[in-house]
Design a protein around this motif. Structure first.
Motif, PDB file in Angstrom:
ATOM      1  N   ARG A   1      89.759  37.345  13.223  1.00 35.51           N
ATOM      2  CA  ARG A   1      88.550  36.756  13.811  1.00 35.51           C
ATOM      3  C   ARG A   1      87.355  36.896  12.882  1.00 35.51           C
ATOM      4  O   ARG A   1      86.447  36.081  12.900  1.00 35.51           O
ATOM      5  CB  ARG A   1      88.202  37.449  15.127  1.00 35.51           C
TER       6      ARG A   1
ATOM      7  N   LYS B   1     100.420  41.960  21.857  1.00 32.55           N
ATOM      8  CA  LYS B   1      99.322  41.004  21.737  1.00 32.55           C
ATOM      9  C   LYS B   1      97.971  41.672  21.969  1.00 32.55           C
ATOM     10  O   LYS B   1      97.003  41.423  21.240  1.00 32.55           O
ATOM     11  CB  LYS B   1      99.527  39.855  22.717  1.00 32.55           C
ATOM     12  N   ILE B   2      97.892  42.522  22.965  1.00 31.79           N
ATOM     13  CA  ILE B   2      96.627  43.201  23.280  1.00 31.79           C
ATOM     14  C   ILE B   2      96.193  44.108  22.130  1.00 31.79           C
ATOM     15  O   ILE B   2      95.020  44.102  21.742  1.00 31.79           O
ATOM     16  CB  ILE B   2      96.759  43.999  24.596  1.00 31.79           C
ATOM     17  N   TYR B   3      97.123  44.887  21.585  1.00 35.08           N
ATOM     18  CA  TYR B   3      96.768  45.780  20.475  1.00 35.08           C
ATOM     19  C   TYR B   3      96.311  44.996  19.246  1.00 35.08           C
ATOM     20  O   TYR B   3      95.374  45.407  18.551  1.00 35.08           O
ATOM     21  CB  TYR B   3      97.932  46.703  20.117  1.00 35.08           C
TER      22      TYR B   3
ATOM     23  N   MET C   1      94.864  42.027  19.361  1.00 36.25           N
ATOM     24  CA  MET C   1      93.541  41.499  19.711  1.00 36.25           C
ATOM     25  C   MET C   1      92.473  42.573  19.554  1.00 36.25           C
ATOM     26  O   MET C   1      91.395  42.311  19.021  1.00 36.25           O
ATOM     27  CB  MET C   1      93.534  40.952  21.137  1.00 36.25           C
ATOM     28  N   ARG C   2      92.784  43.778  20.006  1.00 36.80           N
ATOM     29  CA  ARG C   2      91.833  44.887  19.877  1.00 36.80           C
ATOM     30  C   ARG C   2      91.572  45.238  18.416  1.00 36.80           C
ATOM     31  O   ARG C   2      90.511  45.754  18.087  1.00 36.80           O
ATOM     32  CB  ARG C   2      92.347  46.118  20.618  1.00 36.80           C
ATOM     33  N   ALA C   3      92.534  44.941  17.546  1.00 34.93           N
ATOM     34  CA  ALA C   3      92.372  45.216  16.120  1.00 34.93           C
ATOM     35  C   ALA C   3      91.585  44.109  15.410  1.00 34.93           C
ATOM     36  O   ALA C   3      91.352  44.193  14.206  1.00 34.93           O
ATOM     37  CB  ALA C   3      93.739  45.392  15.463  1.00 34.93           C
ATOM     38  N   GLY C   4      91.199  43.058  16.143  1.00 31.94           N
ATOM     39  CA  GLY C   4      90.371  42.015  15.560  1.00 31.94           C
ATOM     40  C   GLY C   4      91.101  40.741  15.195  1.00 31.94           C
ATOM     41  O   GLY C   4      90.619  39.971  14.369  1.00 31.94           O
TER      42      GLY C   4
ATOM     43  N   THR D   1      93.450  37.139  16.448  1.00 29.88           N
ATOM     44  CA  THR D   1      93.642  36.144  17.496  1.00 29.88           C
ATOM     45  C   THR D   1      94.801  35.235  17.084  1.00 29.88           C
ATOM     46  O   THR D   1      95.383  35.440  16.020  1.00 29.88           O
ATOM     47  CB  THR D   1      92.336  35.347  17.728  1.00 29.88           C
TER      48      THR D   1
END
Length: 95
Positions: free
Chosen positions: A11, A43-45, A47-50, A52
């Motif tokens: 992102r 997927k969540i981990y 996303m949390r790492a920046g 998409t």
């Protein structure tokens, strides 16, 4: 435990190696009991790492006998970290 081969798009710039919009490959270890839940956590981990636009290409379950074998765990540091902390993300660079 499940192991996923995935790629995701940054992102924003992350360190000096990954630029915004760059697609990066990952191997993600998730210590969870079912595949659906493990895939969602993957997927969540990410996303949390920046990241998409996460695409999971391969999924593999790890046999309980391997998780119980101390030699296997000692030889695979990523798996050991996933057992200890619930997950491990390994990013690959294309250099």
């Amino acid at each position: 435990m499940y192991i996923f081969s995935a790629d995701a798009t940054a992102r924003k710039d992350i360190d000096e190696d990954v630029k915004a919009g760059q697609q990066v490959p990952f191997i993600v270890y998730i210590d969870f009991v079912d595949l659906f839940g493990a895939e969602q956590l993957c997927k969540i981990y990410l996303m949390r790492a920046g990241f998409t636009e996460i695409n999971i290409h391969k999924r593999k379950g790890v046999a309980p006998s391997l998780l119980a074998d101390e030699r296997v765990i000692a030889a695979d540091k990523a798996m050991a970290e996933a057992l200890d902390g619930g997950y491990h993300i390994q990013m690959f660079d294309d250099f």
